[in-house]
Design an enzyme around this catalytic site. Structure first.
Site, PDB file in Angstrom:
ATOM      1  N   THR A  62       0.839  -1.187   0.000  1.00  0.00           N
ATOM      2  CA  THR A  62       0.000   0.000   0.000  1.00  0.00           C
ATOM      3  C   THR A  62       0.882   1.248   0.000  1.00  0.00           C
ATOM      4  O   THR A  62       2.104   1.164  -0.176  1.00  0.00           O
ATOM      5  CB  THR A  62      -1.033  -0.065   1.157  1.00  0.00           C
ATOM      6  N   LYS A  66       3.461   1.272  -3.959  1.00  0.00           N
ATOM      7  CA  LYS A  66       2.916   0.478  -5.073  1.00  0.00           C
ATOM      8  C   LYS A  66       3.764   0.594  -6.353  1.00  0.00           C
ATOM      9  O   LYS A  66       3.853  -0.354  -7.129  1.00  0.00           O
ATOM     10  CB  LYS A  66       1.469   0.896  -5.377  1.00  0.00           C
ATOM     11  N   GLY A 130      -2.884   8.131  -9.469  1.00  0.00           N
ATOM     12  CA  GLY A 130      -2.533   6.733  -9.242  1.00  0.00           C
ATOM     13  C   GLY A 130      -3.746   5.840  -9.017  1.00  0.00           C
ATOM     14  O   GLY A 130      -3.830   4.735  -9.585  1.00  0.00           O
TER      15      GLY A 130
HETATM   16  P1  ATR Z   1      -3.935   9.026  -5.816  1.00  0.00           P
HETATM   17  O1  ATR Z   1      -2.835   8.035  -5.663  1.00  0.00           O
HETATM   18  O2  ATR Z   1      -4.832   9.132  -4.619  1.00  0.00           O
HETATM   19  O3  ATR Z   1      -4.683   8.880  -7.081  1.00  0.00           O
HETATM   20  P2  ATR Z   1      -2.588  11.237  -7.061  1.00  0.00           P
HETATM   21  O4  ATR Z   1      -1.863  10.344  -7.984  1.00  0.00           O
HETATM   22  O5  ATR Z   1      -1.858  12.401  -6.445  1.00  0.00           O
HETATM   23  O6  ATR Z   1      -3.188  10.454  -5.818  1.00  0.00           O
HETATM   24  O7  ATR Z   1      -3.883  11.790  -7.823  1.00  0.00           O
HETATM   25  C1  ATR Z   1      -4.813  12.636  -7.222  1.00  0.00           C
HETATM   26  C2  ATR Z   1      -5.993  12.817  -8.161  1.00  0.00           C
HETATM   27  O8  ATR Z   1      -6.997  13.585  -7.494  1.00  0.00           O
HETATM   28  C3  ATR Z   1      -5.648  13.576  -9.435  1.00  0.00           C
HETATM   29  O9  ATR Z   1      -6.493  13.157 -10.459  1.00  0.00           O
HETATM   30  C4  ATR Z   1      -5.958  15.022  -9.016  1.00  0.00           C
HETATM   31  O10 ATR Z   1      -6.235  15.888 -10.096  1.00  0.00           O
HETATM   32  P3  ATR Z   1      -4.990  16.667 -10.852  1.00  0.00           P
HETATM   33  O11 ATR Z   1      -4.261  15.602 -11.597  1.00  0.00           O
HETATM   34  O12 ATR Z   1      -5.662  17.629 -11.757  1.00  0.00           O
HETATM   35  O13 ATR Z   1      -4.192  17.284  -9.756  1.00  0.00           O
HETATM   36  C5  ATR Z   1      -7.238  14.783  -8.233  1.00  0.00           C
HETATM   37  N1  ATR Z   1      -7.580  15.844  -7.268  1.00  0.00           N
HETATM   38  C6  ATR Z   1      -7.079  16.027  -6.019  1.00  0.00           C
HETATM   39  N2  ATR Z   1      -7.655  17.079  -5.408  1.00  0.00           N
HETATM   40  C7  ATR Z   1      -8.565  17.582  -6.281  1.00  0.00           C
HETATM   41  C8  ATR Z   1      -9.505  18.669  -6.236  1.00  0.00           C
HETATM   42  N3  ATR Z   1      -9.620  19.453  -5.164  1.00  0.00           N
HETATM   43  N4  ATR Z   1     -10.270  18.882  -7.331  1.00  0.00           N
HETATM   44  C9  ATR Z   1     -10.165  18.098  -8.444  1.00  0.00           C
HETATM   45  N5  ATR Z   1      -9.295  17.055  -8.534  1.00  0.00           N
HETATM   46  C10 ATR Z   1      -8.512  16.803  -7.476  1.00  0.00           C
END
Ligand code: ATR
Length: 274
Positions: A62, A66, A130
């Site tokens: 986790t 990953k 991710g």
């Molecule tokens: P995870 O492993 O949880 O997917 P990540 O790879 O950092 O974490 O991805 C976070 C996702 O949530 C992304 O799609 C991000 O959008 P951006 O690529 O445009 O940054 C999205 N996300 C996070 N906070 C957000 C918000 N307040 N509004 C819209 N999208 C959000």
């Protein structure tokens, strides 16, 4: 002899995986142990190598390991190709094979537990990070009529599109990329929140018109009511959190390791009641 398994993460104290796998083992009468192990942030691969040397049969992986799990594996299962990340390693003859069971976990929860077949349906996924990459191919393989992915930075959706095309799976539905503004006037059957916005209680810029009483609104997070879930609930939608997905991805890992599929329903109910 008892076969040893573990989940590796950092932090790891909150993990429900040991309890879930203990329930599976009891139910299927498998002689296994399963513990939570805190791997040092700079010591994931050393920890895996130690566990292989100690005779462990596999691990779940986790946050934040990953991607490292994928990178260090000797064999890559098709399920881990698009996400380039692995939540399940199988150890054999001193090597590790990487699988990703998150996508099957999500799709099984939606189709089986929530009784919403995706075939021929209009699916919207919010997010392209991710978590979203981990499940995209399984959604596409479920053969929806349309599969729209929306993200603040649309380039990430284009990356996902390319990876899915590169995966060379037969006859899978292509992703349609969208901006949040582009969602105006569109209609969906299933809307999946794969963003991390709920962690900070951020409201996603989704038009209200998306939320109707006919949709399933699925948040891949669990343990809290996110603004996305609240918005969907107030429109009368069917709403689900990611707890079923958590148990289903574990069941798929258990089945890869042990060759037997546990019954997830009672385990979901047990974890839900905690
Ligand atoms: P995870 O492993 O949880 O997917 P990540 O790879 O950092 O974490 O991805 C976070 C996702 O949530 C992304 O799609 C991000 O959008 P951006 O690529 O445009 O940054 C999205 N996300 C996070 N906070 C957000 C918000 N307040 N509004 C819209 N999208 C959000």
């Amino acid at each position: 002899m008892t076969d040893k398994y573990a989940v590796l993460g950092n932090p790891i104290g909150h993990s429900k995986s040991p309890m879930i796998h203990a329930e599976f083992a009891k139910q299927t009468k498998q002689d296994i142990s399963y513990e939570a192990i805190l791997a040092p942030l700079d010591g994931f691969s050393d920890t895996v190598k130690r566990l292989i040397a100690e005779g462990y049969k596999g691990v779940n992986v986790t946050v934040p390991f990953k991607f490292e799990a994928f990178d260090m594996a000797n064999d890559i299962n098709a399920s881990a190709v698009v996400p380039e990340a692995s939540n399940t390693l199988v150890f054999y003859e001193g090597s590790a094979a990487a699988y990703n069971t998150d996508g099957i976990g999500l799709v099984t929860d939606i189709q089986k537990n929530l009784a919403r077949p995706l075939q021929g349906k209009r699916v919207l996924m919010i997010g392209a990070g991710g978590a979203a990459q981990g499940v995209a191919i399984e959604i596409a393989k479920a053969n929806p009529a349309t599969f729209v992915v929306v993200n603040r930075s649309v380039e990430k959706v284009h990356d996902m599109q390319k990876k899915l095309e590169g995966a060379k799976e037969q006859d899978i539905v292509a992703i349609t990329a969208s901006s949040f503004n582009g969602l105006d006037g569109q209609v969906f059957d299933v809307v999946i929140n794969a963003t991390s916005a709920g962690l900070t209680d951020s409201v996603l810029p989704i038009p209200d018109s998306i939320f109707t009483s006919n949709i399933l609104a699925y948040d891949m997070m669990y343990g809290r009511e996110t603004p996305f879930m609240l918005q969907a609930r107030s429109a009368g939608a069917q709403v689900a959190d990611g707890l079923g997905m958590l148990v289903e991805q574990a069941a798929e890992a258990f089945s890869i390791w042990r060759g037997i599929k546990p019954d997830t329903k009672p385990v979901i109910a047990t974890i839900r009641a905690l």
